[in-house]
Scaffold this active site. Structure first.
Site, PDB file in Angstrom:
ATOM      1  N   ARG A 256       0.792  -1.219   0.000  1.00  0.00           N
ATOM      2  CA  ARG A 256       0.000   0.000   0.000  1.00  0.00           C
ATOM      3  C   ARG A 256       0.835   1.285   0.000  1.00  0.00           C
ATOM      4  NH1 ARG A 256      -4.858  -0.410   4.054  1.00  0.00           N
ATOM      5  NH2 ARG A 256      -3.055  -0.839   5.340  1.00  0.00           N
TER       6      ARG A 256
ATOM      7  N   LYS B 295      -2.747 -18.763   4.348  1.00  0.00           N
ATOM      8  CA  LYS B 295      -3.805 -19.109   5.281  1.00  0.00           C
ATOM      9  C   LYS B 295      -4.258 -17.844   5.996  1.00  0.00           C
ATOM     10  CE  LYS B 295      -2.681 -20.216   9.949  1.00  0.00           C
ATOM     11  NZ  LYS B 295      -2.275 -21.087  11.011  1.00  0.00           N
TER      12      LYS B 295
ATOM     13  N   LYS C  98       7.732 -28.590   5.458  1.00  0.00           N
ATOM     14  CA  LYS C  98       8.771 -28.988   6.413  1.00  0.00           C
ATOM     15  C   LYS C  98       9.458 -30.279   5.947  1.00  0.00           C
ATOM     16  CE  LYS C  98       6.622 -26.837  10.426  1.00  0.00           C
ATOM     17  NZ  LYS C  98       7.640 -25.932  10.940  1.00  0.00           N
TER      18      LYS C  98
ATOM     19  N   GLU D 266       2.716 -25.221  21.522  1.00  0.00           N
ATOM     20  CA  GLU D 266       3.470 -23.964  21.458  1.00  0.00           C
ATOM     21  C   GLU D 266       3.586 -23.388  22.862  1.00  0.00           C
ATOM     22  OE1 GLU D 266       2.308 -21.570  17.651  1.00  0.00           O
ATOM     23  OE2 GLU D 266       0.508 -22.531  18.394  1.00  0.00           O
TER      24      GLU D 266
ATOM     25  N   HIS E 247      -3.277 -27.542   9.549  1.00  0.00           N
ATOM     26  CA  HIS E 247      -1.983 -28.206   9.767  1.00  0.00           C
ATOM     27  C   HIS E 247      -2.123 -29.651  10.290  1.00  0.00           C
ATOM     28  CE1 HIS E 247      -0.588 -24.247   9.077  1.00  0.00           C
ATOM     29  NE2 HIS E 247      -0.797 -23.788  10.287  1.00  0.00           N
TER      30      HIS E 247
ATOM     31  N   LYS F  71      -1.665 -23.512  22.938  1.00  0.00           N
ATOM     32  CA  LYS F  71      -0.762 -22.390  23.202  1.00  0.00           C
ATOM     33  C   LYS F  71      -0.400 -22.404  24.686  1.00  0.00           C
ATOM     34  CE  LYS F  71      -1.849 -20.003  19.272  1.00  0.00           C
ATOM     35  NZ  LYS F  71      -0.783 -20.025  18.285  1.00  0.00           N
TER      36      LYS F  71
HETATM   37  P1  NAD Z   1       0.587  -7.462   7.580  1.00  0.00           P
HETATM   38  O1  NAD Z   1      -0.607  -6.733   8.117  1.00  0.00           O
HETATM   39  O2  NAD Z   1       1.863  -7.378   8.310  1.00  0.00           O
HETATM   40  O3  NAD Z   1       0.872  -6.915   6.093  1.00  0.00           O
HETATM   41  C1  NAD Z   1      -0.160  -6.664   5.190  1.00  0.00           C
HETATM   42  C2  NAD Z   1       0.421  -6.205   3.861  1.00  0.00           C
HETATM   43  O4  NAD Z   1      -0.675  -5.984   2.959  1.00  0.00           O
HETATM   44  C3  NAD Z   1       1.194  -4.893   3.916  1.00  0.00           C
HETATM   45  O5  NAD Z   1       2.306  -4.989   3.064  1.00  0.00           O
HETATM   46  C4  NAD Z   1       0.209  -3.877   3.358  1.00  0.00           C
HETATM   47  O6  NAD Z   1       0.820  -2.769   2.713  1.00  0.00           O
HETATM   48  C5  NAD Z   1      -0.535  -4.715   2.352  1.00  0.00           C
HETATM   49  N1  NAD Z   1      -1.875  -4.175   2.101  1.00  0.00           N
HETATM   50  C6  NAD Z   1      -2.882  -3.990   2.973  1.00  0.00           C
HETATM   51  N2  NAD Z   1      -3.948  -3.451   2.348  1.00  0.00           N
HETATM   52  C7  NAD Z   1      -3.594  -3.288   1.047  1.00  0.00           C
HETATM   53  C8  NAD Z   1      -4.264  -2.765  -0.097  1.00  0.00           C
HETATM   54  N3  NAD Z   1      -5.503  -2.299  -0.065  1.00  0.00           N
HETATM   55  N4  NAD Z   1      -3.593  -2.797  -1.257  1.00  0.00           N
HETATM   56  C9  NAD Z   1      -2.322  -3.266  -1.335  1.00  0.00           C
HETATM   57  N5  NAD Z   1      -1.654  -3.761  -0.290  1.00  0.00           N
HETATM   58  C10 NAD Z   1      -2.285  -3.766   0.890  1.00  0.00           C
HETATM   59  O7  NAD Z   1       0.106  -8.948   7.324  1.00  0.00           O
HETATM   60  P2  NAD Z   1       1.009 -10.296   7.387  1.00  0.00           P
HETATM   61  O8  NAD Z   1       1.153 -10.687   8.797  1.00  0.00           O
HETATM   62  O9  NAD Z   1       2.221 -10.126   6.560  1.00  0.00           O
HETATM   63  O10 NAD Z   1       0.029 -11.369   6.722  1.00  0.00           O
HETATM   64  C11 NAD Z   1      -0.216 -11.448   5.327  1.00  0.00           C
HETATM   65  C12 NAD Z   1      -1.050 -12.690   5.024  1.00  0.00           C
HETATM   66  O11 NAD Z   1      -0.334 -13.848   5.431  1.00  0.00           O
HETATM   67  C13 NAD Z   1      -2.381 -12.754   5.766  1.00  0.00           C
HETATM   68  O12 NAD Z   1      -3.303 -13.426   4.937  1.00  0.00           O
HETATM   69  C14 NAD Z   1      -2.087 -13.616   6.971  1.00  0.00           C
HETATM   70  O13 NAD Z   1      -3.220 -14.299   7.442  1.00  0.00           O
HETATM   71  C15 NAD Z   1      -1.098 -14.597   6.360  1.00  0.00           C
HETATM   72  N6  NAD Z   1      -0.196 -15.223   7.326  1.00  0.00           N
HETATM   73  C16 NAD Z   1       0.675 -14.475   8.051  1.00  0.00           C
HETATM   74  C17 NAD Z   1       1.548 -15.093   8.934  1.00  0.00           C
HETATM   75  C18 NAD Z   1       2.543 -14.304   9.729  1.00  0.00           C
HETATM   76  O14 NAD Z   1       3.335 -14.930  10.435  1.00  0.00           O
HETATM   77  N7  NAD Z   1       2.567 -13.010   9.633  1.00  0.00           N
HETATM   78  C19 NAD Z   1       1.521 -16.491   9.093  1.00  0.00           C
HETATM   79  C20 NAD Z   1       0.630 -17.239   8.324  1.00  0.00           C
HETATM   80  C21 NAD Z   1      -0.219 -16.591   7.440  1.00  0.00           C
END
Ligand code: NAD
Length: 484
Positions: free
Chosen positions: A51, A148, A182, A216, A240, A331
């Site tokens: 964004r 996910k 994994k 965890e 998982h 957890k």
């Molecule tokens: P985050 O909130 O840290 O990042 C979100 C990203 O999306 C940012 O880069 C933001 O700029 C972008 N974004 C948001 N709205 C936008 C828009 N309208 N247009 C363009 N870009 C936009 O989220 P995250 O933790 O990185 O998670 C991302 C995905 O991965 C989610 O679906 C989450 O469920 C999944 N996920 C995350 C983790 C984790 O460890 N963080 C683990 C498993 C799954």
């Protein structure tokens, strides 16, 4: 050791959400590691898309910080970091509007593999798919990777699948379950189908039961509000633990190919019996000496969401009739452990005296810590004094068996991203698999909701509620001690 790594073609990988937590902690460090290993070709390009508006330079600086933060100094060096950063580009984009799309379109090259990683909230998946199509950015061979959670229940998973299917074929969609990336999980398939030893015994006649534990030590912390709408059943079991169960229980696929493997996994999910209410224990952690309670973490004093679940499942088919599968995950538990235990039956007749110490074989597949497997085997205790038997492990800790170098295997995300570039869907969930898993999960959750069932409180740093131990004790079995 001769490397037999399959080379990767030139690619353009766009990471939507390229500034997010997942990209910083997993995707970009993973790509760097593959790059440093020489697996990413010189003409590959990685485009962050998120964004905020910023220059490619500013993005590279952000990624450099992330690599410094996430990777130990021994796993990076200035020269290769610089070369990796040179492959990065950036576009500020609005997933729900028009901003940035023409710019992204201009950056994409023809004639290379195109992959689009949707590392954004699932609510944006449809918007991204639609715009990739509308702006003619994704060709017919392009791949999309989705994170996910894939839906919240069957209806929302169907909606997501339908939304993606409007613009992409199933062969183009890579649904990530990082457990499948994994090393040990894949080794499970190698052990089952690469050895004659196990497969003839891999059935109800010889296996007493299977346990799958994912424990965890952390609480839900900063994810409390999100987690409270989900709970352990949706967050861990539906995806998982279900995937691990499938790999243990599935029939041998005819080939190690994506659809052959996924067809067999799907059959397992469809063979799962509905869960009896008495076969499930739900828990919620209470405050510890210096840790907050689940309800405080979730900022919901009346929360009925489970942070722990233990359950007994039956796979109703010829192979598994009568052999239960016990699953548990939670957890704030005693130790961080992910493992599968396959407990074999005792020999049908003992030729030894009763108190010699004979017991059943146990195959343990450890996902973490110390990835590896061990198999307990009964032998004679060395020394004089008659026949006394003891169990000894045939230990195959990868770091010991293969040397530290070989045990430094790619992290799950690294492997899965490379599989996307290679076009190999074997370790990704197919749409019908995800839907089948929700179709099994939904009624279990609906039954708790209907009864307004409250989870049992458990002590932080424990093995969960005592009722989870009783779940196995009443069957004359017991869980393998967490952290033993
Ligand atoms: P985050 O909130 O840290 O990042 C979100 C990203 O999306 C940012 O880069 C933001 O700029 C972008 N974004 C948001 N709205 C936008 C828009 N309208 N247009 C363009 N870009 C936009 O989220 P995250 O933790 O990185 O998670 C991302 C995905 O991965 C989610 O679906 C989450 O469920 C999944 N996920 C995350 C983790 C984790 O460890 N963080 C683990 C498993 C799954």
């Amino acid at each position: 050791m001769v490397s037999r790594v399959i080379p990767v073609e030139a690619f353009d990988l766009v990471i939507f959400g390229g500034t997010g937590d997942l990209a910083r902690r997993k995707i970009l460090p993973g790509l760097y590691r593959r790059f440093r290993d020489g697996q990413i070709p010189d003409d590959a390009r990685i485009v962050g898309a998120a964004r905020s508006d910023m220059s490619a330079e500013a993005y590279r600086a952000q990624v450099a910080d992330a690599l410094n933060e996430v990777l130990p100094a021994s796993k990076r060096d200035a020269e290769s970091v610089e070369a990796f950063l040179a492959r990065l580009d950036y576009v500020g984009i609005d997933a729900t509007g028009t901003h940035g799309w023409p710019d992204l379109s201009q950056k994409m090259r023809a004639g290379v593999v195109q992959a689009f990683y949707f590392s954004v909230a699932p609510a944006l998946f449809g918007d991204l798919a639609k715009r990739l199509h509308k702006h003619k950015i994704a060709g017919p061979e392009a791949r999309i990777v989705v994170e996910k959670p894939f839906g919240h229940d069957l209806a929302s998973a169907r909606d997501l699948n339908a939304m993606l299917a409007r613009h992409f074929d199933e062969q183009q969609i890579y649904r990530i379950d990082h457990y499948l990336g994994k090393e040990t999980v894949q080794n499970l398939m190698a052990v089952r189908f690469g050895n004659l030893l196990f497969e003839p015994l891999w059935r109800n006649q010889y296996i007493d039961h299977v346990q799958i534990t994912v424990a965890e030590t952390v609480g839900v912390g900063g994810r409390g509000a999100y987690y409270d709408k989900s709970g352990a059943m949706r967050d861990m079991v539906q995806n998982h633990l279900m995937q691990l169960l499938c790999l243990i229980a599935m029939e041998p696929p005819a080939k190690f190919d994506p659809d052959a493997v996924r067809d067999e996994k799907l059959k397992v999910i469809r063979a799962l019996d509905p869960v009896e209410p008495g076969d499930v224990v739900r828990g919620q952690y209470r405050a510890g000496a210096d840790t907050p309670s689940y309800r405080d973490d979730a900022e919901n004093p009346a929360s009925r969401t489970e942070s722990f679940i233990a359950m007994k499942l039956h796979v109703s088919n010829w192979r598994w009739n009568g052999t239960p599968f016990y699953l548990r995950t939670g957890k704030r538990m005693k130790a961080r452990v992910s493992e599968i235990v396959v407990r074999f039956k005792e020999p049908p007749h003992s030729i030894f005296e009763e108190d010699t110490g004979q017991s059943a074989n146990e195959l343990t597949i450890r996902l973490q810590p110390n990835e590896g497997m061990d198999l307990t085997v009964t032998i004679k205790e060395p020394g004089p004094g008659g026949m006394r038997l003891i169990d000894v492990p045939l230990d195959m800790t990868f770091a010991e068996a293969l040397g530290e170098e070989a045990a430094d295997v790619p992290d799950a995300y690294e492997r899965l991203i490379m599989d996307v570039i290679r076009g190999n869907q074997t370790l990704f969930m197919r749409g019908d698999e995800v839907e089948a898993a929700w179709a099994w999960t939904d009624p279990v959750i609906a039954a708790w909701d209907a009864r307004e069932e409250k989870p049992i409180s458990y002590e932080a740093g424990s093995t969960g509620p005592e009722e989870a131990l009783i779940l196995m004790h009443r069957d004359g079995r017991r869980w393998r001690e967490i952290g033993s």
